[in-house]
Design an enzyme around this catalytic site. Structure first.
Site, short mmCIF file in Angstrom:
data_model
loop_
_atom_site.label_atom_id
_atom_site.label_comp_id
_atom_site.label_asym_id
_atom_site.label_seq_id
_atom_site.Cartn_x
_atom_site.Cartn_y
_atom_site.Cartn_z
N ASP A 30 -0.21 5.13 0.85
CA ASP A 30 -0.48 6.11 1.91
C ASP A 30 -0.56 5.44 3.28
OD1 ASP A 30 -1.07 8.78 0.49
OD2 ASP A 30 -2.26 7.34 -0.66
N ASP A 39 0.87 -1.17 0.00
CA ASP A 39 0.00 0.00 0.00
C ASP A 39 0.92 1.23 0.00
OD1 ASP A 39 -2.41 1.62 0.52
OD2 ASP A 39 -1.54 1.86 2.51
#
Length: 221
Positions: free
Chosen positions: A15, A13
């Site tokens: 953020d 991922d």
């Protein structure tokens, strides 16, 4: 903690996992909604982490019991606030990211991004902080029908890498991202950012680590 064997790819991922931007979403969503006349709690803001289409618009409409809530306008304003904050403060790389990515390159383990952020911004952020060259593929939720917590983005990412989900390790910080990767069949490592995993979420995890560099000991010989 047991070693992780046969990891052929690590899918990250973006953020809150690789870059320290999730805290700005936590601030900017309530500000954007306040601009349009809605009052959002901190807990409600946290529930939006990594939440993709078509779930986010419906989630907000239900949250405020307003079927006419103008999600595109609110999101556009939130993006403006985010860009202002990042232009002011810069984008910080999460602790241990460079060490882990360097290790994975040395081990010839494939690396990819699977993010709710659109492709333009994801690429721009990675270039700005000098991380783009560490990744073999960048996958945005805009490439699939449903974003996180649907498994679509991780299924698609594994397909693009030519691997089975069980051969891939997902690294996430949020409940929606963890659920997405787990439902796709990936092994999931959580590096907590804004919150620790609750008991139900812990059941989906292969491991929880403090920092990204802790994965080196799990994957290494």
């Amino acid at each position: 903690m047991e070693k992780l064997h046969d990891v052929k790819a690590v899918i990250f991922d973006l953020d809150g996992t690789l870059i320290d931007t999730e805290k700005y979403y936590r601030i900017c969503w309530p500000k954007a909604l306040a601009h349009f006349g809605y009052e959002m709690t901190d807990e409600q803001a946290l529930s939006l982490r990594s939440l993709g289409q078509p779930f986010a618009p419906e989630h907000l409409k239900q949250m405020f019991d307003d079927p006419n809530l103008d999600y595109p306008a609110i999101r556009a304003y939130r993006k403006e606030l985010m860009e202002e904050a990042l232009a002011r403060d810069g984008i910080c790389i999460k602790p241990g990211a460079i060490e882990l990515l360097t290790f994975l390159r040395e081990k010839e383990i494939i690396t990819a991004i699977a993010t709710a952020t659109d492709m333009e911004r994801a690429t721009r952020y990675l270039k700005k902080i000098g991380l783009e060259a560490y990744f073999d593929r960048i996958i945005s939720a805009t490439m699939v029908k449903e974003g996180k917590p649907s498994p679509d983005i991780y299924i698609y990412a594994c397909g693009q890498l030519g691997l089975q989900p069980e051969e891939c390790l997902a690294v996430e910080d949020s409940p929606n991202g963890i659920t997405s990767a787990y439902r796709a069949g990936c092994r999931v490592i959580m590096v907590p950012d804004q919150t620790e995993p609750e008991n139900e979420l812990k059941e989906l995890l292969t491991a929880r680590v403090d920092t990204l560099s802790d994965l080196i000991g799990l994957i290494g010989d």
